[in-house]
Design a protein around this motif. Structure first.
Motif, PDB file in Angstrom:
ATOM      1  N   TYR A  30     -62.282  50.117 -53.739  1.00 34.24           N
ATOM      2  CA  TYR A  30     -61.904  48.700 -53.689  1.00 34.24           C
ATOM      3  C   TYR A  30     -61.102  48.322 -54.934  1.00 34.24           C
ATOM      4  O   TYR A  30     -60.130  47.596 -54.865  1.00 34.24           O
ATOM      5  N   CYS A  38     -57.669  46.006 -54.261  1.00 32.53           N
ATOM      6  CA  CYS A  38     -58.002  44.888 -53.375  1.00 32.53           C
ATOM      7  C   CYS A  38     -58.539  43.720 -54.204  1.00 32.53           C
ATOM      8  O   CYS A  38     -58.349  42.557 -53.851  1.00 32.53           O
ATOM      9  N   CYS A  41     -56.514  40.504 -55.122  1.00 27.42           N
ATOM     10  CA  CYS A  41     -56.191  39.466 -54.130  1.00 27.42           C
ATOM     11  C   CYS A  41     -57.404  39.000 -53.324  1.00 27.42           C
ATOM     12  O   CYS A  41     -57.382  37.921 -52.763  1.00 27.42           O
ATOM     13  N   HIS A  42     -58.432  39.828 -53.252  1.00 24.76           N
ATOM     14  CA  HIS A  42     -59.603  39.441 -52.452  1.00 24.76           C
ATOM     15  C   HIS A  42     -60.829  39.177 -53.327  1.00 24.76           C
ATOM     16  O   HIS A  42     -61.928  39.020 -52.808  1.00 24.76           O
ATOM     17  N   GLY A  46     -64.900  40.448 -52.655  1.00 15.86           N
ATOM     18  CA  GLY A  46     -64.295  40.351 -51.329  1.00 15.86           C
ATOM     19  C   GLY A  46     -64.299  38.945 -50.757  1.00 15.86           C
ATOM     20  O   GLY A  46     -63.914  38.740 -49.606  1.00 15.86           O
ATOM     21  N   GLY A  48     -62.459  36.487 -51.607  1.00 11.57           N
ATOM     22  CA  GLY A  48     -61.146  35.852 -51.677  1.00 11.57           C
ATOM     23  C   GLY A  48     -60.777  35.461 -53.091  1.00 11.57           C
ATOM     24  O   GLY A  48     -61.654  35.296 -53.938  1.00 11.57           O
ATOM     25  N   ARG A  64     -53.502  32.556 -51.187  1.00  7.59           N
ATOM     26  CA  ARG A  64     -54.833  33.131 -51.403  1.00  7.59           C
ATOM     27  C   ARG A  64     -55.058  34.374 -50.566  1.00  7.59           C
ATOM     28  O   ARG A  64     -54.591  34.459 -49.444  1.00  7.59           O
ATOM     29  N   GLY A  65     -55.816  35.296 -51.117  1.00  3.00           N
ATOM     30  CA  GLY A  65     -56.284  36.448 -50.345  1.00  3.00           C
ATOM     31  C   GLY A  65     -57.541  35.968 -49.633  1.00  3.00           C
ATOM     32  O   GLY A  65     -58.395  35.350 -50.263  1.00  3.00           O
ATOM     33  N   ASP A  67     -61.219  35.753 -47.482  1.00  7.78           N
ATOM     34  CA  ASP A  67     -62.559  36.353 -47.574  1.00  7.78           C
ATOM     35  C   ASP A  67     -62.611  37.511 -46.578  1.00  7.78           C
ATOM     36  O   ASP A  67     -62.356  37.323 -45.390  1.00  7.78           O
ATOM     37  N   ILE A  68     -62.911  38.690 -47.040  1.00  7.28           N
ATOM     38  CA  ILE A  68     -62.918  39.853 -46.128  1.00  7.28           C
ATOM     39  C   ILE A  68     -64.304  40.501 -46.031  1.00  7.28           C
ATOM     40  O   ILE A  68     -64.444  41.634 -45.574  1.00  7.28           O
TER      41      ILE A  68
END
Ligand code: HEC
Length: 109
Positions: A30, A38, A41-42, A46, A48, A64-65, A67-68
């Protein structure tokens, strides 16, 4: 003796690798997925993050990245391999994507 020493060192290194959990492996990817992490941006977990903010016609616009943490494995895989406007394309193996998935879901709970 030299051979034995090499053997001991090698098995120590290889052995250490098996101490990494799937979550730790995912976290490593990650942050450093052979490309831009990642995390930039996230966000750290994760959820965001703000990538950029600018003014357009006097109004503040934020990029914005998302929420993943809750994305499915299928969606994760698709996102990593397709072309985006902002997000880069990655070249990760199935195993690596699964580790990322595992890491994100660990965070999402
Ligand atoms: C340069 C910033 C950036 C980086 C680095 C980045 N992303 Fe993204 N990502 C985005 C943006 C912006 C979107 C949403 C818009 C789009 O599709 O481009 C997105 C979308 C996604 C989505 C789809 C989310 C949804 O609900 O549709 C997933 C999954 C995802 N990213 C995972 C990752 C993973 C995993 C990494 C690291 C291997 C990563 N991203 C790296 C910016 C980034």
């Amino acid at each position: 003796m030299k051979y034995l020493l090499t053997l001991v060192i090698c098995s120590t290194i290889l052995g250490a690798e098996s101490f990494i959990t799937e979550g730790e492996y995912g976290e490593m990817l990650y942050n450093n997925p052979r490309g831009i992490g990642c995390v930039h941006c996230h966000g750290k977990d994760g959820s965001g993050a703000l990538i950029a903010a600018y003014k357009e016609e006097g109004k503040r616009v934020e990029l914005r990245g998302p929420d993943i943490r809750k994305v499915s494995l299928k969606k994760l895989k698709k996102s990593l391999t397709k072309r985006h406007r902002v997000m880069p394309t990655y070249f990760l193996t199935d195993k690596e994507i699964k580790a990322l998935f595992y890491y994100l879901h660990q965070k999402g709970e």
